[in-house]
Motif scaffolding. Structure first.
Motif, PDB file in Angstrom:
ATOM      1  N   GLN B  80       0.681  -1.464  -0.036  1.00  0.00           N
ATOM      2  CA  GLN B  80       0.154   0.201   0.014  1.00  0.00           C
ATOM      3  C   GLN B  80       0.726   1.627  -0.222  1.00  0.00           C
ATOM      4  OE1 GLN B  80      -4.011   0.353   2.255  1.00  0.00           O
ATOM      5  NE2 GLN B  80      -3.633  -2.324   2.228  1.00  0.00           N
ATOM      6  N   ARG B 155      -0.312   0.585  -8.033  1.00  0.00           N
ATOM      7  CA  ARG B 155      -1.337   1.931  -8.099  1.00  0.00           C
ATOM      8  C   ARG B 155      -1.500   2.289  -6.291  1.00  0.00           C
ATOM      9  NH1 ARG B 155      -5.099  -0.507 -11.120  1.00  0.00           N
ATOM     10  NH2 ARG B 155      -3.884  -0.265 -13.962  1.00  0.00           N
ATOM     11  N   PRO B 157      -2.042   3.587  -2.637  1.00  0.00           N
ATOM     12  CA  PRO B 157      -2.485   4.831  -1.976  1.00  0.00           C
ATOM     13  C   PRO B 157      -1.824   5.978  -1.178  1.00  0.00           C
ATOM     14  CG  PRO B 157      -3.587   3.429  -0.822  1.00  0.00           C
ATOM     15  CD  PRO B 157      -2.397   2.384  -1.963  1.00  0.00           C
ATOM     16  N   LEU B 179       3.496  14.325 -12.623  1.00  0.00           N
ATOM     17  CA  LEU B 179       2.633  13.485 -13.144  1.00  0.00           C
ATOM     18  C   LEU B 179       2.421  12.789 -11.471  1.00  0.00           C
ATOM     19  CD1 LEU B 179       2.603  10.796 -14.039  1.00  0.00           C
ATOM     20  CD2 LEU B 179       5.393   9.877 -13.371  1.00  0.00           C
ATOM     21  N   ARG B 182      -0.743  14.444 -11.023  1.00  0.00           N
ATOM     22  CA  ARG B 182      -1.909  13.802 -10.713  1.00  0.00           C
ATOM     23  C   ARG B 182      -2.188  12.361 -10.454  1.00  0.00           C
ATOM     24  NH1 ARG B 182       0.393  13.919 -17.014  1.00  0.00           N
ATOM     25  NH2 ARG B 182       0.315  16.731 -17.248  1.00  0.00           N
ATOM     26  N   PHE B 183      -1.466  12.714  -9.688  1.00  0.00           N
ATOM     27  CA  PHE B 183      -1.752  11.253  -8.351  1.00  0.00           C
ATOM     28  C   PHE B 183      -2.384  11.843  -7.208  1.00  0.00           C
ATOM     29  CE2 PHE B 183       1.434   8.921 -11.185  1.00  0.00           C
ATOM     30  CZ  PHE B 183       0.940   7.171 -10.991  1.00  0.00           C
ATOM     31  N   VAL B 186      -6.257  12.136  -8.095  1.00  0.00           N
ATOM     32  CA  VAL B 186      -6.649  10.835  -8.116  1.00  0.00           C
ATOM     33  C   VAL B 186      -6.522  10.176  -6.598  1.00  0.00           C
ATOM     34  CG1 VAL B 186      -6.647  10.536 -10.403  1.00  0.00           C
ATOM     35  CG2 VAL B 186      -5.148   9.327  -8.996  1.00  0.00           C
ATOM     36  N   GLY B 187      -6.367  10.743  -5.222  1.00  0.00           N
ATOM     37  CA  GLY B 187      -6.819  10.380  -4.344  1.00  0.00           C
ATOM     38  C   GLY B 187      -5.676   9.991  -3.868  1.00  0.00           C
ATOM     39  N   VAL B 188      -4.213   9.242  -4.534  1.00  0.00           N
ATOM     40  CA  VAL B 188      -2.919   9.233  -4.092  1.00  0.00           C
ATOM     41  C   VAL B 188      -2.409  10.366  -3.238  1.00  0.00           C
ATOM     42  CG1 VAL B 188      -0.741   8.706  -3.904  1.00  0.00           C
ATOM     43  CG2 VAL B 188      -2.906   7.487  -5.757  1.00  0.00           C
TER      44      VAL B 188
END
Ligand SMILES: Nc1ncnc2c1ncn2[C@@H]1O[C@H](COP(=O)(O)OP(=O)(O)OP(=O)(O)O)[C@@H](O)[C@H]1O
Ligand SMILES: [Mg+2]
Lengths: 330, 222
Positions: B80, B155, B157, B179, B182-183, B186-188
């Motif tokens: 994770q 991927r 989190p 980059l 962008r992560f 999306v919630g990273v």
């Protein structure tokens, strides 16, 4: 790497996912991983053939020694088995006992529970046998009357074939009024059996001893392999490999060593038998025997391979348990 | 997502590398971790990835107290948390492709899926064309990007990056940060250790600053 290409290739990522697939979601994964490891570990052995061959050869020789001893004792047993049919007790009847009387006695004795079978050798038959053997012609020609007694060849049932039982049976037989004397001719056979039992125990002990040797050889080979791949193991742990995943290839490598070592032991034993077969046949023919050496049977081969795989597996398991512990950063 | 409660890390031969660290990072935040060399940035990241345990205090990731995490759960925790290492930590005898595939291979997913995702990750860092090379044949910056691809291929989190742009020129650095951003969208959750102050100042993100093992400033969320 052109700058333009990087620009184009930097894309919006997908939403994250916490984990890979859960194990229960994909039952095929487990089998798949094992199969893959099995093939990969074999490939690794092939990629590094010299040390692999040395390890396999040492295992093969270690296993071939006790296996050969076992095969030898089995062959001797088979050879001795050919003589098992000799009468256990030869009962010589009094010279005064007539042929008809002897036949009656034989029929009567057949009902004894210790006795499996009886055959009567009449004086005439015995004389004829003597003539066939040759060399006695002069002596036989000079006899006018047959000096030989009736002889009962007595075969005990297997349960009564032990020395004690035979002794008791012989005493009972000698109590018969028709009996003159009896001869037991099993003692040397029993001695041979005892020797063969001993040889097999030695083969077993040797097998156990060399089996421990195989354990150590595989353990040491795997230990070196683990040391060689220390960095790889560490990185795999960093990216989330489970302990089982890291152990698996080493365990399979050990099992491969066991299997290949077992196969080479089988090959060594079979080749030795092939080489010996010619001289044994020649020797046997001198004794009017058709005896041929037999190799490791199907079941024996199976148990030898099973044992060697198990030894390889346990050897690597010991190494893995000892040397992979503490490889974790914490 | 990441929470430190009065965390100390002491190395017997050195003393406290981290002292009384307290902070919390929310899910989907992108945070810089700065400080001089030897301030304790790598040490802090190692505590989150469970490469080391704190001497005192507690580290929580995704609500789980790492101090009480059973040993057998460590691999799942690591899956994770994607980690980009200061020294790359690549396998020199494997291809770029195999290096990036490693986090997926250990989870046992299907090789077709691995292939697809590794190619996507390599594409994201612009190294698809070098998939068959070995790391030794790559420049320092390219190796760095292989490490980045490996960290994001699963991927995770949470993404931890230790000097991810240390070997990259300004343009490439900027692209890698784009980059990362962008992560973030999306919630990273990202925590990026760097002493590239110029870069930190040019991009507006929450910044934690360490000095000799103490947390001396936290700009708070932007
Ligand atoms: N395993 C260790 N044993 C002893 N001391 C250590 C260990 N790891 C780190 N340290 C010490 O802890 C301090 C913090 O180290 P750390 O690697 O976290 O610094 P850093 O902020 O990442 O520095 P840099 O910017 O140079 O990478 C240093 O003084 C280092 O010497
Ligand atoms: Mg550092």
């Amino acid at each position: 790497m052109s700058r333009r290409r990087l620009q184009r290739s930097v894309r919006a990522p997908r939403p994250p996912r916490a984990r890979g697939p859960k194990f229960l979601e994909r039952p095929g994964i487990w089998f798949n991983q094992h199969l893959q490891t099995l093939i990969e570990t074999l490939g690794r052995l092939r990629a590094n053939p010299l040390p692999s061959i040395m390890t396999v050869a040492v295992i093969g020789i270690s296993l071939a020694l006790p296996a050969a001893l076992y095969v030898l004792s089995e062959n001797l047993r088979a050879m001795a088995g050919g003589w098992d049919q000799t009468a256990a007790i030869s009962l010589f009847l009094d010279l005064k006992v007539a042929d008809q009387q002897a036949t009656n006695l034989a029929d009567q004795l057949k009902s004894w529970e210790e006795i499996a079978n009886i055959s009567l050798i009449t004086p005439d038959q015995a004389l004829a046998e003597f003539r066939d053997l040759g060399g006695f012609e002069d002596a036989l020609d000079r006899i006018t009357e047959n000096p030989l007694p009736n002889v009962l060849a007595i075969y005990p049932v297997p349960e009564y074939a032990s020395p004690d039982h035979l002794q008791a049976l012989q005493e009972r037989l000698l109590d018969l009024p028709e009996a003159d004397f009896a001869r037991m001719d099993t003692l040397w056979l029993q001695r041979l059996q005892a020797i063969l039992d001993l040889v097999q125990i030695i083969a077993l002990l040797l097998g156990a001893l060399l089996g421990i040797g195989v354990l150590l050889i595989v353990g040491n080979t795997i230990r070196l392999e683990i040391l060689n791949r220390r960095i790889e193991i560490e990185i795999m742990e960093l990216v989330g490999a489970t302990a089982a995943f890291i152990r698996r290839p080493f365990l399979y490598t050990g099992a491969w060593y066991g299997l290949l070592g077992g196969l080479s032991a089988w090959l060594l034993v079979s080749l030795s038998i092939l080489v010996l077969q010619g001289s044994v046949s020649r020797l046997a023919s001198l004794y009017h025997s058709e005896f041929r050496l037999s190799g490791l049977g199907f079941a024996d081969t199976g148990s030898m391979l099973g044992a060697s795989i198990l030894l390889g597996f346990i050897g690597s398991w010991l190494a893995v348990n000892h040397h992979l512990r503490g490889a974790k950063p914490i | 997502m990441i929470r430190f409660q009065n965390v100390f890390k002491r190395y017997p031969e050195r003393g406290d590398a981290l002292s009384a660290i307290d902070f919390e990072i929310q899910t989907g935040e992108m945070v810089f971790l700065t400080g001089h060399s030897g301030a304790g940035k790598s040490t802090l990241l190692r505590l989150i990835g469970l490469l080391e345990r704190p001497s005192r205090g507690q580290v929580l990731v995704n609500g789980r107290n790492l101090g009480t995490l059973p040993r057998r759960d460590i691999p799942h925790h690591r899956r994770q948390v994607g980690m980009i290492f200061q020294d790359h930590r690549l396998l020199s005898d494997r291809t770029v492709f195999d290096n990036v595939a490693l986090p997926l291979v250990v989870t046992g997913i299907h090789s077709k899926e691995i292939e697809r995702r590794v190619r996507a990750a390599l594409d994201q860092v612009g190294l698809l064309a070098r998939a068959r090379a070995t790391p030794l044949a790559l420049s320092g910056g390219e190796q760095q990007r292989v490490g980045i691809a490996r960290a994001l291929v699963g991927r995770p989190p949470v993404l931890l990056a230790d000097e991810p742009t240390g070997n990259l020129d300004p343009d490439l650095s900027r692209e890698i940060f784009e980059l990362f951003e962008r992560f973030k969208y999306v919630g990273v959750t990202l925590l990026i250790a760097t002493h590239d102050f110029e870069l930190v100042n040019s991009r507006q993100h929450r910044t934690l600053t360490l000095d000799a093992g103490r947390l001396v400033s936290d700009t708070g969320a932007w």
